[in-house]
Design a protein around this motif. Sequence first.
Motif, mmCIF file in Angstrom:
data_model
loop_
_atom_site.group_PDB
_atom_site.id
_atom_site.type_symbol
_atom_site.label_atom_id
_atom_site.label_comp_id
_atom_site.label_asym_id
_atom_site.label_seq_id
_atom_site.Cartn_x
_atom_site.Cartn_y
_atom_site.Cartn_z
ATOM 1 N N LEU A 1 -0.469 -9.544 1.797
ATOM 2 C CA LEU A 1 -1.401 -10.410 1.374
ATOM 3 C C LEU A 1 -2.555 -9.977 0.419
ATOM 4 N N ALA A 2 -3.015 -8.826 0.708
ATOM 5 C CA ALA A 2 -4.016 -8.178 -0.397
ATOM 6 C C ALA A 2 -3.458 -8.386 -1.891
ATOM 7 N N ALA A 3 -2.389 -7.736 -1.849
ATOM 8 C CA ALA A 3 -1.754 -7.552 -3.308
ATOM 9 C C ALA A 3 -1.347 -8.944 -3.845
ATOM 10 N N THR B 1 -8.208 -2.476 -4.611
ATOM 11 C CA THR B 1 -7.333 -1.351 -5.035
ATOM 12 C C THR B 1 -6.094 -1.999 -5.865
ATOM 13 N N PHE B 2 -5.440 -2.985 -5.288
ATOM 14 C CA PHE B 2 -4.310 -3.570 -5.988
ATOM 15 C C PHE B 2 -4.624 -4.323 -7.100
ATOM 16 N N ALA B 3 -5.815 -4.803 -7.444
ATOM 17 C CA ALA B 3 -6.077 -5.473 -8.479
ATOM 18 C C ALA B 3 -6.198 -4.540 -9.553
ATOM 19 N N VAL B 4 -6.695 -3.343 -9.392
ATOM 20 C CA VAL B 4 -6.813 -2.410 -10.487
ATOM 21 C C VAL B 4 -5.395 -2.170 -10.833
ATOM 22 N N GLN B 5 -4.532 -1.813 -10.123
ATOM 23 C CA GLN B 5 -3.366 -1.310 -10.323
ATOM 24 C C GLN B 5 -2.435 -2.437 -11.017
ATOM 25 N N PRO C 1 -0.238 1.809 -2.637
ATOM 26 C CA PRO C 1 -1.069 1.258 -1.639
ATOM 27 C C PRO C 1 -2.248 2.634 -1.514
ATOM 28 N N VAL C 2 -3.175 2.209 -1.321
ATOM 29 C CA VAL C 2 -4.327 2.986 -1.050
ATOM 30 C C VAL C 2 -4.713 2.667 0.545
ATOM 31 N N GLY D 1 -9.435 0.987 0.238
ATOM 32 C CA GLY D 1 -8.074 0.474 0.201
ATOM 33 C C GLY D 1 -7.939 -0.188 1.675
ATOM 34 N N LYS D 2 -6.818 0.046 2.150
ATOM 35 C CA LYS D 2 -6.434 -0.843 3.477
ATOM 36 C C LYS D 2 -6.363 0.095 4.737
ATOM 37 N N VAL D 3 -6.694 -0.928 5.788
ATOM 38 C CA VAL D 3 -6.600 -0.099 7.050
ATOM 39 C C VAL D 3 -5.178 -0.787 7.750
ATOM 40 N N VAL D 4 -4.437 0.368 8.271
ATOM 41 C CA VAL D 4 -3.156 0.096 8.640
ATOM 42 C C VAL D 4 -3.187 0.384 10.183
ATOM 43 N N ILE D 5 -2.065 -0.649 10.892
ATOM 44 C CA ILE D 5 -1.729 -0.345 12.373
ATOM 45 C C ILE D 5 -0.550 0.322 12.449
ATOM 46 N N THR D 6 -0.360 1.227 12.962
ATOM 47 C CA THR D 6 0.937 1.958 13.005
ATOM 48 C C THR D 6 1.471 1.479 14.467
#
Length: 329
Positions: free
Chosen positions: A133-135, A165-169, A292-293, A317-322
């Motif tokens: 979604l973000a990227a 963080t995706f936009a910069v890259q 990804p950050v 950056g992103k918050v991830v659910i493992t």
Amino acid sequence: MKAIVYERYGSPDVLELKEVEKPTPKDNEVLVKVHAASANAADWHIMRGEPFLVRLMVGGLLKPKIKILGADIAGRVEAVGRNVKQFQPGDEVFGDISDCGWGGFAEYVCVSEDALVLKPASTTFEEAAAVPLAAVTALQGLRDKGQIQPGQKVLINGASGGVGTFAVQIAKSFGAEVTGVCSTRKLDMVRSIGADQVIDYTQEDFTKSGQRYDLILAANGYHPILDYKRALSPEGIYVCTGGSMAQIFQSMLLGPWMSMIGSKKMGNLAAKSNKKDLAFMKELLEAGKVVPVIDRRYPLSEVAEALRYLEEGHAQGKVVITVERNNKT
Ligand SMILES: NC(=O)c1ccc[n+]([C@@H]2O[C@H](COP(=O)([O-])OP(=O)(O)OC[C@H]3O[C@@H](n4cnc5c(N)ncnc54)[C@H](OP(=O)(O)O)[C@@H]3O)[C@@H](O)[C@H]2O)c1
């Protein structure tokens, strides 16, 4: 299977870890064993039912229609419906499933094959779940609305968050000269992902520096739309993808009118999940042009904590659910 379920709009306290029935794929669907998911602002907006408009957009005026949140997933295909052509059991996939009923905060989910792309072999499930979604928002903002060109001066406001963080890259991968705007503590990180210049918004207002940009992507924060216009070069483009409600509404309501006068273009982007764009992101991941950050990782049982943290608005950056502990690629 275990899932994070909610029955009424409200704070993260409404989210409960429950045992629910494992879904069965329809003919055109893929059953994915979710290894990782990621949290987006959309999750907490829909959890709260705020702003009220989101209830109209996703259905569920008084009670949530979507019972399990989670748009971004990465996992392994466990079974496929009889009409599924592109995937088979065992494939490692990732995708944004917000157009096919959400449900990523669970051990399994059934989704249309059109929402999924094969995961790059070199990318972990957690990294892959951080992307869709973000990227894709950043990509559509820069490339489609922003018409980014090599050599352009591009500024990303809110460069340290999920979209930023995706936009910069992505902007760097298009050959732009990138300026990232973030707070003091995040300057080094934004530099480390490729920004040519960084501006600390606690020390300097970039709209007042006299510097002009060919493209400004407003991923977060707030500046009056006239200030953004002033910071554009004569043919410059301003694209708002997020930030304060005032920033979003100004870009939606005033942007089209302002674009009619003079040569600068001002507008807003509501991103749409798109398989082609995700495949494009897959190529950037494989080429190592985008990494990804990930700020924090939470287990499935702590989705409420994850959304509470994200809602504070300071994720790096992103918050991830493992979801699946054995998370090797
Ligand atoms: N248009 C769409 O289709 C679309 C799609 C996805 C997201 N969005 C929207 O886009 C926005 C950002 O999403 P996200 O995933 O990037 O959120 P996020 O990860 O929660 O953003 C947090 C980041 O924003 C930074 N930030 C906060 N205030 C700022 C300011 N005044 N100036 C510059 N940076 C600031 C924070 O840095 P500090 O803590 O250092 O301030 C933090 O690193 C949200 O409003 C979301 O709803 C829209």
